[in-house]
Structures are given as structure tokens and as C-alpha cells.
Design an enzyme around this catalytic site. Structure first.
Site, PDB file in Angstrom:
ATOM      1  CE  LYS A 126     -21.175  35.595 -15.872  1.00  0.00           C
ATOM      2  NZ  LYS A 126     -20.079  35.634 -15.888  1.00  0.00           N
TER       3      LYS A 126
HETATM    4  C1  LIG Z   1     -18.822  34.906 -16.182  1.00  0.00           C
HETATM    5  C2  LIG Z   1     -17.176  35.183 -16.225  1.00  0.00           C
HETATM    6  C3  LIG Z   1     -15.952  34.491 -16.515  1.00  0.00           C
HETATM    7  C4  LIG Z   1     -16.561  33.060 -15.807  1.00  0.00           C
HETATM    8  O1  LIG Z   1     -17.107  32.111 -16.370  1.00  0.00           O
HETATM    9  P1  LIG Z   1     -17.775  31.021 -15.781  1.00  0.00           P
HETATM   10  O2  LIG Z   1     -19.116  30.790 -16.407  1.00  0.00           O
HETATM   11  O3  LIG Z   1     -17.998  31.603 -14.294  1.00  0.00           O
HETATM   12  O4  LIG Z   1     -16.948  30.227 -15.414  1.00  0.00           O
HETATM   13  C5  LIG Z   1     -15.466  35.348 -17.258  1.00  0.00           C
HETATM   14  N1  LIG Z   1     -15.110  35.880 -17.053  1.00  0.00           N
HETATM   15  C6  LIG Z   1     -15.916  37.653 -17.598  1.00  0.00           C
HETATM   16  C7  LIG Z   1     -15.936  38.305 -17.618  1.00  0.00           C
HETATM   17  C8  LIG Z   1     -17.618  37.167 -17.124  1.00  0.00           C
HETATM   18  O5  LIG Z   1     -18.385  37.497 -16.862  1.00  0.00           O
END
Ligand SMILES: *Cc1c(COP(=O)(O)O)cnc(C)c1O
Length: 488
Positions: A126
Site C-alpha cells: 500500500k
Molecule cells: C491490502 C493488501 C492486499 C489486498 O489488496 P487489494 O488491493 O485489496 O486487493 C493484499 N496483501 C496485503 C499485504 C495487503 O496489505
């Protein structure tokens, strides 16, 4: 020509990138999409091969944020995508590459590659988008002489990524609710050790749902929301999606030598934000063969990509798993893909997502009584899917560690497990690494019998001084708290 953004549900007031940057849903409840996807020619792809990550991010952002002067975009991306920000690479990785690739295995014509997206400050993917968002928000707010108070709830990942992106930014405060004593010691330490005066951590005596209910209650008070200039940074934010498009291009360009070649991506998925960016990269002309959605036990998306039936889950049906950032009951970015699958038929998109609200889902399988037969077109978009459960995560973590000496986190393990079910000869399969294992050390210990390695600087994070307030799950109290700290 300024690129215009429209709602997936038909709301028509044309908006520019900057107009929708700070907002969330469109007024009709839909999600914003550009009026068309800009195309990338083969010549352009060739020119992009030698760009730095920041340079590539600029080139892509300029196609979408056409109302921001190009030289400002260059500055914003140059400030965001630096080796100093994405410094938590493993010892043998080249930090300057921002999202370095690592070849895992190459049996015969098959090849499995890991793309590291979690070298940013909170050790999860993120940060890739959120760090850019922090700089874009500060830039745009300064231009408008405005301020913004971000208010949200987190059970871990999103909240910390938002705080690390917004810390110290002018014109921005962050008020983040989290369930008191329910997060891991590592997660608490990450968030609560921030001492920046514009970051407010509020530990609520309750569970995550109580925190979310408080956010909803405050958001429904439109007068309060407007007066306090409340905003959010959730995964439906369009700028976040665009920022994520960049690493699909980077991964492709790093794994290939010419544009005749294809790659596939496997993406550990929850809210469909990450893989939605892959879909957009493919729509822009990036030679992607397959986009593989990897889910955990919460398999809403896997079910759709196998059957054409989208059925959201109730809270009681949503499981707490060892890949918790993928524990979703519905996929909030999915509407963007459905819009494209239905060739932009906004009336039908609106009807389908109304049906999600009233009846919990829709069916595009083409069977008698279904809502359409577009499921048969899903493969044209490259999409397929797989599912991984706790036992798969453990065995995949063990397998990758014993064969490659590499520790991977639980979400990435879901990706690797599913990727191996979908690889094709001659097409490199890139698995997106969405977090570093240090964030999920409990499961790593269960799998390997030892603690996950931590990047330098994180060794003693739990003993840093912490700054947070504890509060009852009380809507009036949080409103008073916000108003007292904004002075508005
Ligand atoms: C947020 C997240 C995901 C999922 O991503 P999306 O964009 O919601 O599909 C997968 N792995 C980790 C470690 C995350 O923080």
C-alpha cells in the site's frame, strides 16, 4: 485535452483528475473511471525501458493527470519514488529499483518471479500508492489553499500506510481509529510510535467493526463532515489505482527484453484494488497474458471468476485468516472491472450494484434467470483465479524457504500457491509480493519455527515511545475530539 472522469453508474458532471483526487465515491455511489484508457505504443514502451521508477511513474501519471503541469508531476514522483523511501529491501536487493524482481524457479520453460512491492515504510504494497498520494494531496491542497482531515478506521495495514504517507504534510491531519489491544504488537508500534503532531491515533475500546461504525456515523453527519473538512483515503481512490498501474509496467519491462514478449501476473487480492491496476495496464496495451486473482478462504472473487456469480458475504461469513489483509466480504474496486466487462453500459452497472445492496449479489453466468451472460467474456480480459487456505500458506512458506532460503509473508504465499497452478511455458509469471514477512511473524513462526527476519531499523520498534489516546466507542466523543484538534 483534459482527461475527464465519469462515474461507473452514469453520473455525468465531467471532472478532472484534481477534481476527484481528494474525494471517494461519485455522488451516485459509483466509482470514477477515465472517459477512455490512454494507449501506450510499442515505441513508447521501448522508450520507457530505461526510465527510472520515478520517470516511469511520471510518464504514466501524465496520461491520467492531464490537468497538473508535467513539470510538477516530475517533481512529485521524483520526491516519492526514492531509494530512501523504499529502503527496506532485502540485503541482496537493489534498493534503487524500488520494485526489484527476483527469479524464484525456472523448471523447463516455466519461470516464476517475485516483484517486491513492500520495501516502503510500512513494509506492505500500500506504500507504493499511498506515498504518492501524500505528496499529491499536499500539492493540491496548497494550490487550493485548503485543508483536509482524514478520518478512518484500521485493523492494521491501511491505517499505517496512510499515516506514514501523510505524516508531516502541510494542510493534512489524520485521525485513525483502531481496536484497542486487538492489533499485533508490531502493528501498534508502527502506528503509535509516530510522533508527528498531525497524526492522531485513537485506540477504541471495542472491535474493528465498532471503529468502522463510528466512521460511518460521522460520515453520515454531512454538516459535521463539511465543517471539519473530513475525507478518507480508501482503496477506491482513483489516484491510488493509477499509482499502482506503474509497477505492472515496471515489472513487465524488467522481465522482458522486447515488446513481443508477454508476462502474466498473480496478485494476492482482497478489495480488487491492486489487480484492478493490472487490468488497466493491460487495457492500455501492456502485453499481459493472464491476470490471476489469488484469494484466501474469503473467496468472493475466486467464486466470480470461476462461475460468473458475484455473491458478497455477511460479516458472520467473513473469516479471520492468517492473510488478514485479504479478509473481505465484498471487493470495493470490483465495480470498475464490471463496468469494462459490460462495455461501459452504466445503466446495467448501476442496476447490478443496486442488486448487490438489495439482494447481496448478481449473476452473469448466462444461465436461465441470470442477470447477463458476460461471464463468457472474462477470459478476453486475461482474468482467471485461484484460492489458497491456511495449510497452503504454511506449506508454501516452508517450500520457498527451503528451496530458495527466502522468507515470504502469508499474502505473498497465497499468490505463489495460486501462481504455480496457472503458469504457462514461455510466459514469465510475476507474483506481486504484497508484504514483508516481519509483519506476520506469528504465522511465519508456525510455518518455520523461527521468527521472520526484520529489516534494519525495525529490530526494537516495540520499545519506542508510543503516542495514542484511548476512547470508548462513542460517536459524540470522537466528534468532540476531532473538533478540539482541528479548531474548526
Ligand atoms: C491490502 C493488501 C492486499 C489486498 O489488496 P487489494 O488491493 O485489496 O486487493 C493484499 N496483501 C496485503 C499485504 C495487503 O496489505
Amino acid at each position: 485535452m483534459v482527461m475527464q472522469y465519469l462515474s461507473t453508474r452514469g453520473y455525468q458532471a465531467a471532472s478532472s483528475f484534481s477534481d476527484i483526487l481528494l474525494g471517494g465515491l461519485a455522488p451516485d455511489g459509483g466509482l470514477y473511471l477515465p472517459s477512455h484508457y490512454p494507449q501506450v505504443s510499442s515505441e513508447e514502451l521501448d522508450q520507457w525501458r530505461d526510465l527510472s521508477y520515478a520517470g516511469l511513474a511520471s510518464a504514466i501519471l501524465k496520461k491520467f493527470a492531464t490537468d497538473i503541469p508535467p513539470s510538477d508531476i516530475d517533481q512529485l514522483t521524483a520526491r516519492t519514488y526514492t531509494a530512501a523511501v523504499y529502503c527496506n529491501a532485502r540485503a541482496d536487493e537493489d534498493t534503487a529499483r524500488i520494485t526489484p524482481l527476483r527469479s524464484l524457479e525456472t523448471p523447463g520453460d516455466l519461470s516464476l518471479i517475485l516483484q517486491a512491492l513492500s520495501n516502503g515504510p510500512t513494509l506492505a504494497f500500500k506504500d507504493m500508492a499511498m506515498q504518492l498520494l501524500g505528496n499529491l494531496f499536499e500539492y493540491t491542497l496548497a494550490k487550493q489553499q485548503a485543508e483536509l482531515n482524514i478520518f478512518g478506521a484500521t485493523s492494521g495495514d491501511t491505517g499505517s500506510a496512510a499515516e506514514y504517507a501523510m505524516r508531516g504534510k502541510r494542510g493534512i491531519r489524520v485521525f485513525m481509529l483502531s481496536p484497542h489491544q486487538k492489533m499485533s504488537a508490531f502493528q501498534c508500534a508502527q502506528m503509535f510510535s509516530l510522533q508527528d503532531p498531525n497524526i492522531f491515533n485513537i485506540a477504541v475500546k471495542g472491535v474493528f467493526d465498532d471503529c468502522q461504525d463510528m466512521v460511518k456515523a460521522v460520515s453520515n453527519d454531512l454538516e459535521f463532515k463539511a465543517r471539519q473538512k473530513i475525507g478518507t483515503v480508501n482503496s477506491i481512490n482513483w489516484a491510488r489505482v493509477v499509482a499502482q498501474v506503474v509497477y505492472y509496467f515496471r515489472g513487465y519491462l524488467s522481465a522482458t527484453t522486447n515488446n513481443e514478449q508477454c508476462v502474466s501476473f498473480t496478485v494476492p487480492s482482497g478489495n480488487f484494488g491492486n489487480i484492478c491496476a493490472g487490468h488497466i495496464a493491460r487495457m492500455m496495451g501492456l502485453p499481459i497474458s493472464k491476470l490471476v486473482v489469488a484469494t484466501n478462504e474469503n473467496d468472493v472473487l475466486h467464486e466470480f471468476f470461476q462461475t460468473g456469480v458475484y455473491r458478497v458475504r455477511k460479516s458472520a461469513e467473513t473469516l479471520h485468516t492468517s492473510s488478514p489483509s485479504m479478509d473481505i466480504s465484498k471487493a470495493s474496486n470490483f465495480e470498475r472491472f464490471i463496468h469494462d466487462l459490460l462495455e461501459g453500459d452504466r445503466d446495467r452497472v448501476r442496476a447490478l450494484f443496486m442488486k448487490v445492496e438489495t439482494q447481496g449479489g448478481f449473476d452473469l453466468s448466462g444461465k436461465p434467470g441470470s442477470d447477463g451472460d458476460e461471464f463468457k467474456r472474462v477470459a478476453e480480459f486475461g482474468f482467471t483465479s485461484g484460492k489458497s487456505v491456511h495449510a497452503d500458506r504454511l506449506s508454501t512458506i516452508r517450500d520457498v524457504y527451503s528451496r530458495h532460503g527466502l522468507m515470504i509473508d502469508t499474502h505473498t504465499a497465497d499468490g505463489v500457491k495460486v501462481a504455480r497452478e496457472h503458469w504457462e511455458p514461455g510466459v514469465p509469471m510475476i507474483v506481486l509480493e504484497t508484504a514483508l514477512p516481519a509483519k506476520f511473524s506469528e504465522t511465519l513462526r508456525e510455518a518455520l519455527g523461527c521468527d521472520a527476519e526484520r529489516p534494519a531499523g525495525f529490530e526494537h520498534i516495540e520499545s519506542l515511545p508510543q503516542r495514542f489516546d484511548v476512547m470508548e466507542a462513542d460517536v459524540a466523543a470522537i466528534k468532540t475530539y476531532i473538533a478540539a484538534h482541528t479548531g474548526l
